[in-house]
Structures are given as structure tokens and as C-alpha cells.
Design an enzyme around this catalytic site. Structure first.
Site, mmCIF file in Angstrom:
data_model
loop_
_atom_site.group_PDB
_atom_site.id
_atom_site.type_symbol
_atom_site.label_atom_id
_atom_site.label_comp_id
_atom_site.label_asym_id
_atom_site.label_seq_id
_atom_site.Cartn_x
_atom_site.Cartn_y
_atom_site.Cartn_z
ATOM 1 N N THR A 186 0.863 -1.188 0.000
ATOM 2 C CA THR A 186 0.000 0.000 0.000
ATOM 3 C C THR A 186 0.898 1.237 0.000
ATOM 4 O O THR A 186 2.083 1.139 0.325
ATOM 5 C CB THR A 186 -0.889 0.029 1.256
ATOM 6 O OG1 THR A 186 -0.026 0.007 2.400
ATOM 7 C CG2 THR A 186 -1.807 -1.172 1.325
ATOM 8 N N GLU A 331 -5.875 -4.057 -0.973
ATOM 9 C CA GLU A 331 -6.205 -5.240 -0.163
ATOM 10 C C GLU A 331 -7.324 -6.070 -0.782
ATOM 11 O O GLU A 331 -7.683 -7.121 -0.274
ATOM 12 C CB GLU A 331 -6.621 -4.801 1.253
ATOM 13 C CG GLU A 331 -5.484 -4.271 2.104
ATOM 14 C CD GLU A 331 -5.281 -2.767 1.973
ATOM 15 O OE1 GLU A 331 -5.726 -2.201 0.949
ATOM 16 O OE2 GLU A 331 -4.698 -2.153 2.883
ATOM 17 N N LYS A 442 -16.514 16.566 10.608
ATOM 18 C CA LYS A 442 -17.550 16.505 11.643
ATOM 19 C C LYS A 442 -17.875 17.923 12.088
ATOM 20 O O LYS A 442 -17.068 18.580 12.712
ATOM 21 C CB LYS A 442 -17.066 15.665 12.823
ATOM 22 C CG LYS A 442 -16.905 14.206 12.419
ATOM 23 C CD LYS A 442 -15.971 13.442 13.324
ATOM 24 C CE LYS A 442 -15.586 12.163 12.634
ATOM 25 N NZ LYS A 442 -14.152 12.047 12.376
ATOM 26 N N TRP A 447 -22.078 14.889 9.926
ATOM 27 C CA TRP A 447 -20.937 14.614 9.068
ATOM 28 C C TRP A 447 -21.127 15.279 7.708
ATOM 29 O O TRP A 447 -22.224 15.272 7.141
ATOM 30 C CB TRP A 447 -20.775 13.098 8.850
ATOM 31 C CG TRP A 447 -20.209 12.403 10.047
ATOM 32 C CD1 TRP A 447 -20.112 12.916 11.324
ATOM 33 C CD2 TRP A 447 -19.673 11.080 10.098
ATOM 34 N NE1 TRP A 447 -19.540 11.985 12.147
ATOM 35 C CE2 TRP A 447 -19.265 10.855 11.438
ATOM 36 C CE3 TRP A 447 -19.489 10.077 9.152
ATOM 37 C CZ2 TRP A 447 -18.689 9.652 11.833
ATOM 38 C CZ3 TRP A 447 -18.919 8.887 9.552
ATOM 39 C CH2 TRP A 447 -18.516 8.668 10.878
HETATM 40 P P1 ADP Z 1 -5.717 1.371 -4.977
HETATM 41 O O1 ADP Z 1 -4.543 0.627 -4.529
HETATM 42 O O2 ADP Z 1 -6.708 0.628 -5.782
HETATM 43 O O3 ADP Z 1 -5.470 2.766 -5.459
HETATM 44 P P2 ADP Z 1 -5.597 1.922 -2.384
HETATM 45 O O4 ADP Z 1 -5.539 0.689 -1.585
HETATM 46 O O5 ADP Z 1 -4.372 2.725 -2.620
HETATM 47 O O6 ADP Z 1 -6.321 1.504 -3.673
HETATM 48 O O7 ADP Z 1 -6.686 2.883 -1.859
HETATM 49 C C1 ADP Z 1 -7.988 2.422 -1.743
HETATM 50 C C2 ADP Z 1 -8.860 3.564 -1.350
HETATM 51 O O8 ADP Z 1 -9.023 4.465 -2.450
HETATM 52 C C3 ADP Z 1 -10.251 3.135 -1.017
HETATM 53 O O9 ADP Z 1 -10.354 2.625 0.287
HETATM 54 C C4 ADP Z 1 -11.009 4.436 -1.206
HETATM 55 O O10 ADP Z 1 -10.876 5.297 -0.098
HETATM 56 C C5 ADP Z 1 -10.299 5.065 -2.378
HETATM 57 N N1 ADP Z 1 -11.058 4.804 -3.599
HETATM 58 C C6 ADP Z 1 -10.823 3.880 -4.540
HETATM 59 N N2 ADP Z 1 -11.724 3.973 -5.537
HETATM 60 C C7 ADP Z 1 -12.582 4.975 -5.203
HETATM 61 C C8 ADP Z 1 -13.737 5.552 -5.806
HETATM 62 N N3 ADP Z 1 -14.207 5.157 -6.967
HETATM 63 N N4 ADP Z 1 -14.343 6.562 -5.150
HETATM 64 C C9 ADP Z 1 -13.885 7.014 -3.963
HETATM 65 N N5 ADP Z 1 -12.809 6.518 -3.351
HETATM 66 C C10 ADP Z 1 -12.151 5.509 -3.957
#
Ligand code: ADP
Length: 545
Positions: A186, A331, A442, A447
């Protein structure tokens, strides 16, 4: 009583074997780091993946040893996906946009033994190689005559020399489908990065699901452009689903600017493209002012961060390109939800449909999800109640590599992965992210969704990008402000932008202030880095305080 069907393990090697036999002449086109266009077929790819497997054997690599890449989207990277995992090793894609110290930390944590890199990243490798004692072989993904002299990297080989010396005959080993196949860290915006360790089974099931009509709808008739990087969550699994469907694949290499991506789409008859919103913003920023049209592009999947409604409208109404909003996480391999309408919604008026299409979408089979309150009680699917989003399924993380299991148990003893996202789910099962839990604002016990506030600003013609964050307030706890970057040459004042919010959201949700910035800071995966923005605005005070 057990079923009496063949128990063939689901292995990544079976995907490339299938593609070679059934789609052998299917095309794979790549823009190379050198700038030229390279084309070959699944048949060629399969043969070279076998050469790579032999090369790994010749280095003495054992099953499950890690082989890393620092590379753009291209054919050699795809060969690694199949040659490394297929031969029983673990394919470790590293995000080159991370800080060099973080990259060195990741290489050591994964104990990578071989690292293959595009020449773009030579300076990066020069900076970290001495700190990475586990790596015994460094390989530049280039032709022999492009191998840099005097690089200072001991034993550096060119990929073409390295695999060229090997036979293309190789029998893929058979093993338990739960064996580790690949890994991705990540981005680690807080603390050290953590790794998801995928298995052959999770990857193959995800590849099936990703190709379904209500997911990416991939077929042998498609020409697919993954702009989403192969160095992060396996380009949303597209390389695997591509082998499974035999679609044509078009790789953009390092050229991700709007002009290069547009030219590739047109030249290669791309029907389907996938990427994060920032990439499509660059594409639209090229196409719109130049009065260009898409002659082949039909669908685009946009995810990774919230897709602004203005972008969905631009693609669909101005260019006739369908937008599929997607949500997922490292994940989760990464696909969790995708947004396509259901049969009974096809008759709805366009504005009602648009409200649905802006959501992150419905879970695909293989992903179960729920929203819960602070005590873990499940909340209703009414499209209004929001709570912490939890997921479970065969391609969702159980435990971090060399780390802990983040799962929370339910009353039946089943483990759920807490996504860290706050969401609503409506009666039709459409999920909408309101925020990352750490970004929610908040205000006076209520929210405010920072995504909603950003989406409104992004619909303003002068705004290129917007980020909403909460600022401390003595009475309300927090109040939202919106930081905006204007499009080049565009003008809008604080008052005009605040007036633009009138009627578009509840009055108390309208930001207290607008802060103009040159650019919104982006992280290694192209997402807004609100932690950095908060640092930049640490001396900021709300008006009147
Ligand atoms: P990736 O590795 O697929 O970029 P990450 O694990 O780095 O994903 O981050 C995942 C996070 O990105 C999600 O938990 C969410 O907060 C955000 N995210 C992914 N897709 C979207 C989406 N379409 N709209 C809003 N947030 C998103």
C-alpha cells in the site's frame, strides 16, 4: 461425498497457456520507454515468459522467492507477470513514485532476489541498490545495446540478453492454488507500507470476475488500454483478464499525457480504457480544446478515487463514451464494486440514472459488503444511513505479509476486512463512498462528505481540481474549507465559487472558505494527498477566528 470433477488448480500459468492456444495471434502493442511502438502476440508473450522462467531457474531461485519490478505498462512487464508467478515465484510490483527510502525499505522487507527495471528508473536503482543486500540480480528491461555502461550496479544485465540465452521450452509447475503469486505494498501515507500477498486462486477468480459484463465486460472483441499502472495492484487485474479473454492489449508505457494517450487510443482502435480520474482529466484537457473525437473508444472504467460527476457527464454526453465508476483497494486485488444500471432502472429519466451512475456501484460476486455503526451493528441499505464499510471474499486480504490480520469478526465468527471508507448502500445494493473515515468532516455533530463538496467545485468550469478538508472550529468542532487549483488561464473568485454552492448542497455544508493553490498535492497512486495539504495549511485560520 466429494464431487467427481477434475480438480485442476487455478494457476496463473493456465491463463497464459490458454491465451497461447486459443488466442495465439491476439495482439499486444506497447509504447516503449525508447518511444517507439512494439507489437507482438500472445504466442510470443507465452514463449518469452517461459524463457524468463528458465532464467529465474538459472539464478537458483526457489519457489516463492520474490522477483521485483520497477516498470511502466509494457510487454516485458506482462511477461514478468506470467513468467515469475507461473514458475512459482512471487511477482512483486513496486511503485516507482514512492520515495527512494520507502522503495529500499520495501525491497528489504520483501527480501527481493531479482529486480527488473525500466531505464527511466536507472537513477532510482543507482540510489537504492547499495542498500538492498537481498537483491542478487539487477536486470534492465531493455535491448542489449541500450544497456548503460558504467552504471555502478554490479552484474547489471539487459533483459534481452538475460532471457535470450534461455530456452523457450519450459513446463509450468503444478502446485496448490493457494500458493502466493504476487504482492503489492500500500502507499503507506502513514507509517510503513503494508503488503497484500495475492494467491494464484485469488488472482484467477478475480480475473474471471473482472471480465463479467457488469464489471469490465472484457472480450476477445476488445482493444484494451490499461492506463492504470501495472506497478500498482496489477493494473486492476487487467493483464490476467486479458489473457483469459484474449482481448487486444495496448500499453501506454511512460507516455501518460493527454496527447499521447489520445493518439494511442485512435491508432490502436482502443474500445475500452481504464485509469484514475487524474489521467482522464489530462485526456479531456487535450481532447476538448482541440475539438477532437473518439472514433473507437466505447467504455472507460474510472476508479481509485471518486470520479467527479462532471467527468462522467463530459465523457458520456460530449463524447458518447460510457463511464463505469469503480471502487476497490490494494487489499481487494483490487475490485470491489462497479457501477452499471440494473434492468428496472433502464426506464428511469436520465437525471435519476445519473444519480445512480455517480455512485461507486454494486458488489461483484466474490465480494460481500456491509456498513456498520461504531459498535459493529449492521446498518440499513436505505441510501442515506452511512457507516464503516466492511468486505469479505476470496480475493480480499486476510493478513498482511509479515504482519497482522486487520479482520473484525462477526457473530458467526466470519472475518470482515475494514476498508476505512465510510459509505451508504441503497436498496438496490449501490454503494456510495462519502469519505475515507479519516477525511470525514464533523461539523456540529453532523458529518459532511468531503467528496460531495469537491464534486461541486469540480463542476465549476474554472476549477481543475478541488480538495475539501475540515478545519478546527471552537463551536462546530470542524468546518469545511475547499482548496482549489484553477485551470490554466481560468479565473474565479472566492465569492463566485461560494455562490456556486448555493442550491447544490445544504447551506450548513457549504465551505467556510476557498483557498487557491497552484496544485493539489498528489500521492504515489495519483490520489489527493490530504495529509500533505493539511501540512501546507497548518497556519491557516478560518475567517473570523
Ligand atoms: P488502490 O490501490 O486501488 O489505489 P488503495 O488501496 O491505494 O487503492 O486505496 C484504496 C482507497 O481508495 C479506497 O479505500 C477508497 O478510499 C479510495 N477509492 C478507490 N476507488 C474509489 C472511488 N471510486 N471513489 C472514492 N474513493 C475511492
Amino acid at each position: 461425498m466429494l464431487g467427481l470433477m477434475q480438480s485442476q488448480p487455478l494457476l496463473i500459468s493456465s491463463l497464459i497457456e490458454f491465451a497461447e492456444r486459443h488466442h495465439g495471434s491476439g495482439e499486444i502493442v506497447s509504447r516503449r520507454v525508447e518511444g517507439d511502438i512494439h507489437r507482438y502476440t500472445y504466442r510470443d508473450l507465452a514463449a518469452r515468459a517461459r524463457r524468463l522462467a528458465n532464467a529465474l531457474d538459472s539464478e537458483g531461485l526457489q519457489p516463492s522467492d520474490r522477483v521485483a519490478s520497477l516498470a511502466w505498462n509494457g510487454y516485458r512487464h506482462m511477461e514478468m507477470y506470467f513468467g515469475v508467478s507461473g514458475s512459482g515465484r512471487v511477482m512483486h510490483t513496486i511503485n516507482p513514485r514512492l520515495h527512494p527510502d520507502q522503495i529500499a525499505w520495501i525491497i528489504n522487507h520483501a527480501e527481493d532476489q531479482v529486480l527488473c527495471f525500466d531505464l527511466t528508473f536507472l537513477p532510482l536503482v543507482q540510489a537504492v541498490h547499495a542498500k538492498c543486500p537481498t537483491v542478487k540480480k539487477w536486470v534492465a528491461l531493455c535491448d542489449a545495446d541500450k544497456l548503460p555502461e558504467g552504471s555502478g550496479i554490479p552484474g547489471l544485465s539487459s533483459y534481452e540478453d538475460w532471457i535470450g540465452a534461455q530456452s523457450s521450452t519450459y513446463v509450468w509447475p503444478q502446485f496448490d492454488e493457494n500458493t502466493a503469486s504476487s504482492m503489492c505494498y500500500t502507499s503507506g501515507t502513514t507509517g510503513h507500507p503494508k503488503a497484500a500477498l495475492y494467491s494464484h486462486r485469488s488472482t484467477t477468480l478475480h480475473a474471471y470476475a473482472a471480465a463479467l459484463p457488469d464489471v469490465m465486460c472484457l472480450s476477445a472483441r476488445d482493444s484494451v488500454l490499461p492506463v492504470v499502472p501495472m506497478f500498482h495492484v496489477n493494473a486492476w487485474g487487467i493483464p490476467y483478464s486479458a489473457a483469459l479473454t484474449g482481448c487486444k492489449v495496448v500499453f501506454p508505457g511512460p507516455a501518460l499525457d493527454g496527447k499521447s494517450v489520445y493518439e494511442l487510443i485512435e491508432a490502436e482502435g482502443v474500445t475500452y480504457a481504464a485509469g484514475v480520474p487524474t489521467v482522464w482529466q489530462m485526456l479531456l484537457g487535450h481532447v476538448k480544446p482541440n475539438g477532437l473525437r473518439f472514433s473507437s473508444l466505447k467504455r472507460t472504467v474510472i476508479g481509485g478515487s471518486a470520479c467527479p460527476p462532471a467527468m462522467i457527464t463530459a465523457f458520456q454526453e460530449e463524447f458518447g463514451v460510457e463511464v463505469l465508476h469503480a471502487w476497490g483497494m490494494t487489499e481487494m486485488s483490487p475490485l470491489g464494486t462497479l457501477c452499471t444500471l440494473k434492468n428496472h432502472q433502464l426506464q428511469w429519466p436520465a437525471p435519476e440514472q445519473m444519480k445512480v451512475l455517480q455512485k461507486q456501484g454494486r458488489a461483484l460476486y466474490g465480494v460481500d459488503m456491509k456498513i456498520v455503526d461504531g459498535d459493529g451493528n449492521e446498518l440499513p441499505w436505505d441510501g442515506k444511513t452511512y457507516g464503516d464499510l466492511l468486505v469479505r471474499g476470496p480475493w480480499i486480504l486476510d493478513t498482511y505479509y509479515k504482519g497482522e490480520s486487520p479482520l473484525v469478526q462477526d457473530a458467526q465468527g466470519r472475518g470482515w476486512f475494514p476498508t476505512g471508507d465510510v459509505a451508504t448502500i441503497d436498496a438496490d445494493g449501490f454503494m456510495q463512498i462519502t469519505d475515507r473515515s479519516k477525511d470525514v468532516i464533523k461539523s456540529g455533530g453532523e458529518w459532511i462528505s468531503s467528496i460531495d463538496i469537491e464534486n461541486i467545485a469540480m463542476a465549476h468550469p474554472a476549477i481543475a481540481m478541488a480538495a475539501c478538508i475540515g478545519m478546527p472550529h471552537p463551536k462546530w468542532d470542524e468546518r469545511p474549507i475547499v482548496a482549489v487549483a484553477r485551470k490554466p488561464g481560468a479565473e474565479v473568485t472566492r465569492e463566485e465559487l461560494l455562490a456556486f454552492y448555493e442550491g447544490k448542497t445544504a447551506k450548513w455544508q457549504i465551505p467556510d472558505d476557498v483557498v487557491f493553490v497552484d496544485a493539489i498535492p498528489l500521492g504515489a497512486t495519483g490520489k489527493m494527498l490530504k495529509t500533505r495539504l493539511r501540512e501546507q495549511l497548518k497556519d491557516y485560520r478560518l475567517p473570523g477566528l
